[in-house]
Write a protein that holds these residues in place. Structure first.
Motif, PDB file in Angstrom:
ATOM      1  N   LEU A 237      -3.943  -5.305  -0.205  1.00  0.00           N
ATOM      2  CA  LEU A 237      -3.671  -3.952   0.257  1.00  0.00           C
ATOM      3  C   LEU A 237      -4.053  -3.832   1.731  1.00  0.00           C
ATOM      4  O   LEU A 237      -4.643  -4.753   2.298  1.00  0.00           O
TER       5      LEU A 237
ATOM      6  N   THR B 149      -0.623   2.529   6.010  1.00  0.00           N
ATOM      7  CA  THR B 149       0.736   2.314   5.487  1.00  0.00           C
ATOM      8  C   THR B 149       1.678   1.903   6.609  1.00  0.00           C
ATOM      9  O   THR B 149       2.865   1.747   6.393  1.00  0.00           O
TER      10      THR B 149
ATOM     11  N   VAL C 179      -6.678   3.960  -2.580  1.00  0.00           N
ATOM     12  CA  VAL C 179      -5.869   2.789  -2.242  1.00  0.00           C
ATOM     13  C   VAL C 179      -6.162   2.342  -0.813  1.00  0.00           C
ATOM     14  O   VAL C 179      -6.366   1.146  -0.543  1.00  0.00           O
TER      15      VAL C 179
ATOM     16  N   GLY D 207      -7.953  -1.151   0.580  1.00  0.00           N
ATOM     17  CA  GLY D 207      -7.371  -1.973   1.631  1.00  0.00           C
ATOM     18  C   GLY D 207      -8.351  -2.240   2.753  1.00  0.00           C
ATOM     19  O   GLY D 207      -8.451  -3.362   3.260  1.00  0.00           O
TER      20      GLY D 207
ATOM     21  N   THR E 119       0.835  -1.201   0.000  1.00  0.00           N
ATOM     22  CA  THR E 119       0.000   0.000   0.000  1.00  0.00           C
ATOM     23  C   THR E 119       0.869   1.250   0.000  1.00  0.00           C
ATOM     24  O   THR E 119       0.648   2.181  -0.786  1.00  0.00           O
TER      25      THR E 119
END
Length: 77
Positions: free
Chosen positions: A68, A72, A49, A53, A9
């Motif tokens: 994902l 992060t 993104v 996820g 990710t």
């Protein structure tokens, strides 16, 4: 070594940031800036993104890890 969902990710988000930087760098040839802009037209935003996820994390089937992550960082939210 296996890439973890949060690492994947983060890399996707960083790649978008890199393309944005390339598209705006006047020191680069116009053809490079144009190619970066062309790629960005359909490249997901960081919010997209992270949302993908989050959706994957909520669809736990017990058989596969999400591709994902909703973060992060090295943890799930």
């Amino acid at each position: 070594m296996m890439t973890m969902p949060h690492e994947r990710t983060r890399s996707i988000i960083q790649a978008r940031d890199f393309l944005v930087d390339l598209s705006q760098d006047q020191a680069l040839p116009e053809s490079i800036r144009n190619e970066a802009r062309r790629l960005l037209r359909h490249y997901p935003t960081s919010n997209e993104v992270l949302l993908a996820g989050k959706v994957e994390e909520q669809m736990k089937d017990g058989l596969t890890l999400p591709f994902l992550s909703s973060t992060t960082e090295g943890r799930y939210v």
